[in-house]
Write a protein that holds these residues in place. Structure first.
Motif, PDB file in Angstrom:
ATOM      1  N   GLY A  17     -19.147  18.517   0.746  1.00  0.00           N
ATOM      2  CA  GLY A  17     -17.782  18.000   0.780  1.00  0.00           C
ATOM      3  C   GLY A  17     -17.392  17.341  -0.527  1.00  0.00           C
ATOM      4  O   GLY A  17     -16.265  17.525  -1.025  1.00  0.00           O
ATOM      5  N   LEU A  18     -18.323  16.563  -1.098  1.00  0.00           N
ATOM      6  CA  LEU A  18     -18.043  15.923  -2.391  1.00  0.00           C
ATOM      7  C   LEU A  18     -17.816  16.960  -3.482  1.00  0.00           C
ATOM      8  O   LEU A  18     -16.921  16.811  -4.329  1.00  0.00           O
ATOM      9  CB  LEU A  18     -19.229  15.025  -2.776  1.00  0.00           C
ATOM     10  CG  LEU A  18     -19.216  13.592  -2.287  1.00  0.00           C
ATOM     11  CD1 LEU A  18     -20.500  12.888  -2.713  1.00  0.00           C
ATOM     12  CD2 LEU A  18     -18.014  12.839  -2.822  1.00  0.00           C
ATOM     13  N   LEU A  19     -18.620  18.008  -3.466  1.00  0.00           N
ATOM     14  CA  LEU A  19     -18.474  19.056  -4.473  1.00  0.00           C
ATOM     15  C   LEU A  19     -17.127  19.750  -4.329  1.00  0.00           C
ATOM     16  O   LEU A  19     -16.448  20.038  -5.334  1.00  0.00           O
ATOM     17  CB  LEU A  19     -19.613  20.069  -4.332  1.00  0.00           C
ATOM     18  CG  LEU A  19     -19.767  21.106  -5.436  1.00  0.00           C
ATOM     19  CD1 LEU A  19     -20.038  20.426  -6.771  1.00  0.00           C
ATOM     20  CD2 LEU A  19     -20.899  22.069  -5.098  1.00  0.00           C
ATOM     21  N   ALA A  20     -16.713  19.989  -3.086  1.00  0.00           N
ATOM     22  CA  ALA A  20     -15.434  20.654  -2.853  1.00  0.00           C
ATOM     23  C   ALA A  20     -14.266  19.806  -3.366  1.00  0.00           C
ATOM     24  O   ALA A  20     -13.371  20.316  -4.057  1.00  0.00           O
ATOM     25  CB  ALA A  20     -15.267  20.949  -1.357  1.00  0.00           C
ATOM     26  N   VAL A  21     -14.271  18.516  -3.039  1.00  0.00           N
ATOM     27  CA  VAL A  21     -13.159  17.671  -3.480  1.00  0.00           C
ATOM     28  C   VAL A  21     -13.202  17.459  -4.989  1.00  0.00           C
ATOM     29  O   VAL A  21     -12.159  17.297  -5.640  1.00  0.00           O
ATOM     30  CB  VAL A  21     -13.174  16.322  -2.723  1.00  0.00           C
ATOM     31  CG1 VAL A  21     -14.287  15.408  -3.228  1.00  0.00           C
ATOM     32  CG2 VAL A  21     -11.834  15.617  -2.846  1.00  0.00           C
ATOM     33  N   THR A  22     -14.398  17.491  -5.585  1.00  0.00           N
ATOM     34  CA  THR A  22     -14.509  17.372  -7.042  1.00  0.00           C
ATOM     35  C   THR A  22     -13.892  18.579  -7.736  1.00  0.00           C
ATOM     36  O   THR A  22     -13.256  18.463  -8.793  1.00  0.00           O
ATOM     37  CB  THR A  22     -15.977  17.219  -7.460  1.00  0.00           C
ATOM     38  OG1 THR A  22     -16.532  16.059  -6.833  1.00  0.00           O
ATOM     39  CG2 THR A  22     -16.112  17.085  -8.968  1.00  0.00           C
ATOM     40  N   LEU A  23     -14.066  19.763  -7.131  1.00  0.00           N
ATOM     41  CA  LEU A  23     -13.509  20.983  -7.719  1.00  0.00           C
ATOM     42  C   LEU A  23     -12.008  21.093  -7.475  1.00  0.00           C
ATOM     43  O   LEU A  23     -11.255  21.504  -8.361  1.00  0.00           O
ATOM     44  CB  LEU A  23     -14.218  22.209  -7.127  1.00  0.00           C
ATOM     45  CG  LEU A  23     -15.664  22.413  -7.549  1.00  0.00           C
ATOM     46  CD1 LEU A  23     -16.308  23.522  -6.732  1.00  0.00           C
ATOM     47  CD2 LEU A  23     -15.758  22.729  -9.031  1.00  0.00           C
ATOM     48  N   ILE A  24     -11.577  20.713  -6.278  1.00  0.00           N
ATOM     49  CA  ILE A  24     -10.170  20.893  -5.916  1.00  0.00           C
ATOM     50  C   ILE A  24      -9.294  19.767  -6.457  1.00  0.00           C
ATOM     51  O   ILE A  24      -8.202  19.994  -6.975  1.00  0.00           O
ATOM     52  CB  ILE A  24     -10.025  20.991  -4.387  1.00  0.00           C
ATOM     53  CG1 ILE A  24     -10.791  22.227  -3.874  1.00  0.00           C
ATOM     54  CG2 ILE A  24      -8.559  21.060  -3.976  1.00  0.00           C
ATOM     55  CD1 ILE A  24     -10.870  22.303  -2.373  1.00  0.00           C
ATOM     56  N   ALA A  25      -9.780  18.530  -6.311  1.00  0.00           N
ATOM     57  CA  ALA A  25      -8.989  17.364  -6.748  1.00  0.00           C
ATOM     58  C   ALA A  25      -9.902  16.387  -7.472  1.00  0.00           C
ATOM     59  O   ALA A  25     -10.278  15.350  -6.922  1.00  0.00           O
ATOM     60  CB  ALA A  25      -8.324  16.693  -5.544  1.00  0.00           C
ATOM     61  N   PRO A  26     -10.278  16.694  -8.707  1.00  0.00           N
ATOM     62  CA  PRO A  26     -11.233  15.843  -9.431  1.00  0.00           C
ATOM     63  C   PRO A  26     -10.736  14.421  -9.665  1.00  0.00           C
ATOM     64  O   PRO A  26     -11.546  13.515  -9.846  1.00  0.00           O
ATOM     65  CB  PRO A  26     -11.434  16.583 -10.764  1.00  0.00           C
ATOM     66  CG  PRO A  26     -10.229  17.466 -10.900  1.00  0.00           C
ATOM     67  CD  PRO A  26      -9.846  17.849  -9.509  1.00  0.00           C
ATOM     68  N   GLY A  27      -9.431  14.213  -9.644  1.00  0.00           N
ATOM     69  CA  GLY A  27      -8.905  12.870  -9.880  1.00  0.00           C
ATOM     70  C   GLY A  27      -8.640  12.093  -8.610  1.00  0.00           C
ATOM     71  O   GLY A  27      -7.997  11.029  -8.669  1.00  0.00           O
ATOM     72  N   ALA A  28      -9.140  12.579  -7.465  1.00  0.00           N
ATOM     73  CA  ALA A  28      -8.882  11.913  -6.189  1.00  0.00           C
ATOM     74  C   ALA A  28      -9.530  10.540  -6.155  1.00  0.00           C
ATOM     75  O   ALA A  28     -10.564  10.300  -6.797  1.00  0.00           O
ATOM     76  CB  ALA A  28      -9.405  12.766  -5.031  1.00  0.00           C
ATOM     77  N   ALA A  29      -8.920   9.629  -5.405  1.00  0.00           N
ATOM     78  CA  ALA A  29      -9.471   8.276  -5.268  1.00  0.00           C
ATOM     79  C   ALA A  29     -10.818   8.324  -4.562  1.00  0.00           C
ATOM     80  O   ALA A  29     -11.126   9.264  -3.816  1.00  0.00           O
ATOM     81  CB  ALA A  29      -8.493   7.398  -4.489  1.00  0.00           C
ATOM     82  N   LEU A  30     -11.615   7.286  -4.792  1.00  0.00           N
ATOM     83  CA  LEU A  30     -12.957   7.246  -4.219  1.00  0.00           C
ATOM     84  C   LEU A  30     -12.928   7.290  -2.695  1.00  0.00           C
ATOM     85  O   LEU A  30     -13.774   7.925  -2.058  1.00  0.00           O
ATOM     86  CB  LEU A  30     -13.682   5.975  -4.693  1.00  0.00           C
ATOM     87  CG  LEU A  30     -15.194   5.911  -4.438  1.00  0.00           C
ATOM     88  CD1 LEU A  30     -15.904   7.076  -5.108  1.00  0.00           C
ATOM     89  CD2 LEU A  30     -15.754   4.588  -4.943  1.00  0.00           C
ATOM     90  N   ILE A  31     -11.942   6.640  -2.098  1.00  0.00           N
ATOM     91  CA  ILE A  31     -11.852   6.628  -0.636  1.00  0.00           C
ATOM     92  C   ILE A  31     -11.554   8.029  -0.110  1.00  0.00           C
ATOM     93  O   ILE A  31     -12.019   8.415   0.982  1.00  0.00           O
ATOM     94  CB  ILE A  31     -10.765   5.627  -0.170  1.00  0.00           C
ATOM     95  CG1 ILE A  31     -10.793   5.472   1.354  1.00  0.00           C
ATOM     96  CG2 ILE A  31      -9.402   6.042  -0.661  1.00  0.00           C
ATOM     97  CD1 ILE A  31     -12.035   4.852   1.888  1.00  0.00           C
ATOM     98  N   VAL A  32     -10.803   8.826  -0.870  1.00  0.00           N
ATOM     99  CA  VAL A  32     -10.521  10.205  -0.472  1.00  0.00           C
ATOM    100  C   VAL A  32     -11.798  11.034  -0.536  1.00  0.00           C
ATOM    101  O   VAL A  32     -12.098  11.818   0.379  1.00  0.00           O
ATOM    102  CB  VAL A  32      -9.431  10.816  -1.373  1.00  0.00           C
ATOM    103  CG1 VAL A  32      -9.242  12.295  -1.057  1.00  0.00           C
ATOM    104  CG2 VAL A  32      -8.124  10.055  -1.224  1.00  0.00           C
ATOM    105  N   LYS A  33     -12.564  10.861  -1.604  1.00  0.00           N
ATOM    106  CA  LYS A  33     -13.824  11.590  -1.727  1.00  0.00           C
ATOM    107  C   LYS A  33     -14.776  11.216  -0.605  1.00  0.00           C
ATOM    108  O   LYS A  33     -15.460  12.076  -0.033  1.00  0.00           O
ATOM    109  CB  LYS A  33     -14.465  11.295  -3.086  1.00  0.00           C
ATOM    110  CG  LYS A  33     -13.668  11.835  -4.271  1.00  0.00           C
ATOM    111  CD  LYS A  33     -14.369  11.534  -5.579  1.00  0.00           C
ATOM    112  CE  LYS A  33     -13.579  12.104  -6.755  1.00  0.00           C
ATOM    113  NZ  LYS A  33     -14.232  11.824  -8.056  1.00  0.00           N
TER     114      LYS A  33
END
Length: 317
Positions: free
Chosen positions: A86-102
């Motif tokens: 899940g972390l890898l997916a959000v890093t690829l899709i939205a690398p600037g997402a807030a930590l709480i989103v990740k």
């Protein structure tokens, strides 16, 4: 009881004191601001170790009750690997997402991965208790391979290395506060300890006692997923905590879950903090990750648990 409580508090206080004092930079050298060092680095690192250890130990109990097997923990059912996916997916899709989103995405992925393992576990024969952990190792290994493969193709292997390290040297004020969610989860687990106990009886027995089995199972696994995701996002994975700590406490104190939960949280917190301190002094001034130290210690304790004679039942008064 008061004596044991005093000894437990004293042990934890000594470990906290050692954690605050031990480090490459001396608090008494006069070259740095000791107050700033404590506030920005040493105290956050200490709190992070305590919260991560307590959370992983408590998560181990819930997973063991959910699958009715004491030889499993989140790390043996693919939960950390799913959180990394899940972390890898959000890093690829939205690398600037807030930590709480990740963390939220990682928790959702961890929950889905754990639920999938439970589906697989229904088809695993329960005659041999070692078989289920082996299936979990294979399952987690497959998810981990997918994570590593995607990271290799997208040049994010260094991120996966951080998530797998289980070390606290990078913990600073402002980068660990999500771990306080673990304290809230610990309180919730204590409040529903009796229901978690019924999970360990199996679905049929739990339903006959009036428990909404699926709802309780989903709630427990959600708490496990959130705990695992918070720890992975903040400090990385630490193996064996959820496996050996609950088993050791159970051998020493029996199986009263409500009575054991505070002890399990204390033992997990103390052991992880002790491993972090040890990692700082083994190769001074360099550091060995606490996850590596605990992996060695946990492997030895796990082998002891497998070969130790069964705990004798206490004689009735």
């Amino acid at each position: 009881m008061r004596r044991m409580t005093f000894l437990a508090a004293l042990t934890l206080a000594l470990l906290i004191g050692a954690s605050v004092l031990v480090g490459a930079a001396s608090l008494t050298s006069g070259d740095i601001d000791a107050g700033l060092l404590l506030a920005v680095s040493r105290l956050p690192r200490t709190f992070a170790s305590l919260l991560a250890g307590a959370g992983l130990a408590l998560a181990g109990i819930v997973v063991q009750m959910a699958v009715q097997n004491r030889l499993v923990e989140p790390g043996l059912v693919g939960t950390p690997e799913s959180a990394m996916l899940g972390l890898l997916a959000v890093t690829l899709i939205a690398p600037g997402a807030a930590l709480i989103v990740k963390m939220s995405v990682a928790a959702l992925a961890a929950l889905l991965g754990t639920l999938l393992f439970l589906v697989l576990a229904r088809h695993v024969p329960r005659r041999d208790p070692v078989l289920l952990p082996l299936v979990g190792l294979i399952y987690g290994g497959i998810i981990g391979s997918v994570v590593l493969g995607i990271a290799w193709v997208t040049d994010l292997v260094q991120y996966v290395g951080v998530w797998q390290s289980g070390e606290f040297s990078g913990v600073l004020r402002g980068r660990y506060e999500l771990l306080w969610i673990v304290a809230v989860i610990a309180i919730l687990l204590y409040l529903v300890a009796d229901r978690i106990t019924l999970l360990g009886l199996g679905e049929d027995a739990a339903r006959s006692l009036g428990l909404n089995y699926r709802q309780t199972l989903l709630a427990g696994l959600l708490l496990v997923a959130i705990t695992t995701a918070v720890v992975v996002v903040s400090v990385g994975t630490i193996p064996f905590v959820g496996l050996v700590v609950p088993n050791i406490v159970s051998r020493l104190r029996g199986d009263n879950l409500r009575r054991n939960l505070p002890v399990v949280a204390w033992a997990g917190a103390a052991m992880v903090l002790a491993c972090d301190i040890l990692g700082r002094v083994v190769r001074w001034p360099y550091e060995i990750p606490a996850g590596t130290i605990f992996a060695i210690l946990g492997a030895g304790l796990f082998l002891w648990l497998l070969h130790a004679p069964p705990r004798r039942a206490r004689a009735d008064a």
